[in-house]
Design an enzyme around this catalytic site. Structure first.
Site, mmCIF file in Angstrom:
data_model
loop_
_atom_site.group_PDB
_atom_site.id
_atom_site.type_symbol
_atom_site.label_atom_id
_atom_site.label_comp_id
_atom_site.label_asym_id
_atom_site.label_seq_id
_atom_site.Cartn_x
_atom_site.Cartn_y
_atom_site.Cartn_z
ATOM 1 N N CYS A 1 -79.123 -20.978 -14.488
ATOM 2 C CA CYS A 1 -79.770 -21.433 -15.747
ATOM 3 C C CYS A 1 -79.193 -20.669 -16.934
ATOM 4 C CB CYS A 1 -81.243 -21.169 -15.805
ATOM 5 S SG CYS A 1 -82.217 -21.418 -17.327
ATOM 6 N N CYS B 1 -81.495 -19.436 -19.873
ATOM 7 C CA CYS B 1 -81.764 -18.204 -19.240
ATOM 8 C C CYS B 1 -81.202 -17.003 -19.557
ATOM 9 C CB CYS B 1 -82.112 -17.977 -17.798
ATOM 10 S SG CYS B 1 -83.309 -19.243 -17.215
#
Length: 324
Positions: free
Chosen positions: A79, A82
């Site tokens: 991700c 993230c």
């Protein structure tokens, strides 16, 4: 981009008066028991950020939430948003000096916890206060917005549950802070650091320019390429009305522009396969300039996720089949 649920307004709904009173009483009982056993003692700044799995969740999150608000960062290695958000949360955990504890949960390794919290996309940030779960926000967010949310969380935890946080051993601080904020190395440190700071502040245009400045001198710089793709995505999404974008995409399945915008939203929300699948389907339904625009956006999203991600490899194969 305006992250969803970026406020603590949901606290009252989640914690009804009776439940709050019971949670507060349980927290006070836990603190009293800890005091009888000699107290929890001071922690080092490095102890303010912890990795948590399903086996340790009750001990590290639920039990400790009777002492201190526990902020949960749901993330994954693949991700990219993230990777922008997590370092900010880690730095703020140290800066807030024990007023909250940051628990990092890898969703790939802890699917059950992800399901229990109802996480639909990552990054997703929750808090647990006196055993009660509170949704904070989902998606990337600027540092100022994160600070506002954390300030509200700390205030709610203290006023409603009497949680004043952990005592931090200042003598153990420098090494821990350095671990969170490692010194960058390389000829473009200043420009790359400026780009990261711009992203943290929600200045996506500034981040785009900073990454472009690096690439102007070093076109092959992989960190700048990845950062630019991420910043451009966040900049595009920042001006969108998500509900309208979703409606347009549903109403106009043949419209390349509508599907491209919805795919951007999919990816920022962590729905990688949905974003790829949407654009590949649109490639099949379009032709000419529209098809080329969709293909190019899909390639840009591949850059955001990263070439080593298996979903990118699968989507590349699907794209080839759609084109030929």
């Amino acid at each position: 981009m305006q992250p969803r649920n970026m406020s603590m307004s949901g606290v009252v709904d989640l914690a009804a008066v009776k439940a709050a009173q019971e949670a507060k009483a349980k927290a006070e009982q836990t603190r009293a028991e800890t005091a009888r056993q000699g107290g929890a003692g001071a922690v080092s700044p490095a102890d303010l950020v912890i990795d948590v799995d399903e086996a340790g969740f009750e001990r590290e999150v639920l039990q400790r939430s009777a002492e201190v608000p526990v902020v949960i960062d749901f993330w994954a290695e693949w991700c990219q948003p993230c990777k922008q958000l997590s370092p900010v949360l880690e730095r703020l955990a140290v800066e807030y000096n024990g007023r909250f504890l940051l628990a990092k949960i890898d969703v790939d390794a802890n699917q059950m916890l992800m399901q229990q919290f109802g996480v639909q996309g990552i990054p997703a940030v929750f808090a647990v206060v006196a055993g009660q779960a509170l949704p904070l926000f989902q998606g990337a967010a600027g540092e100022e917005q994160i600070r506002q949310t954390l300030d509200q969380l700390v205030q709610v935890a203290e006023q409603r549950f009497g949680l004043t946080g952990l005592t931090v051993d200042a003598d153990a601080g420098p090494g821990a802070v350095e671990a969170v904020e490692a010194e960058p190395v390389g000829p473009y440190d200043a420009l790359l650091e400026a780009a990261v700071q711009a992203l943290d502040a929600g200045d996506f245009g500034g981040a785009v320019q900073a990454y472009r400045n690096v690439l102007a001198d070093d076109p092959g710089n992989s960190e700048a390429k990845l950062g630019l793709a991420q910043a451009e995505l966040l900049q595009r999404v920042g001006g969108m009305d998500p509900q309208q974008v979703r409606k347009d995409a549903a109403d106009k399945p043949e419209n390349a522009e509508a599907q491209i915008a919805a795919a951007d939203l999919d990816l920022v929300g962590g729905h990688v396969e949905d974003a790829f699948g949407r654009l590949i389907d649109t490639v099949r339904r379009t032709a000419g300039d529209d098809r080329e625009a969709v293909r190019l956006r899909l390639l840009e999203l591949f850059e955001v996720v990263g070439p080593d991600d298996p979903r990118v490899a699968a989507a590349r194969r699907a794209l080839a089949r759609a084109l030929f």
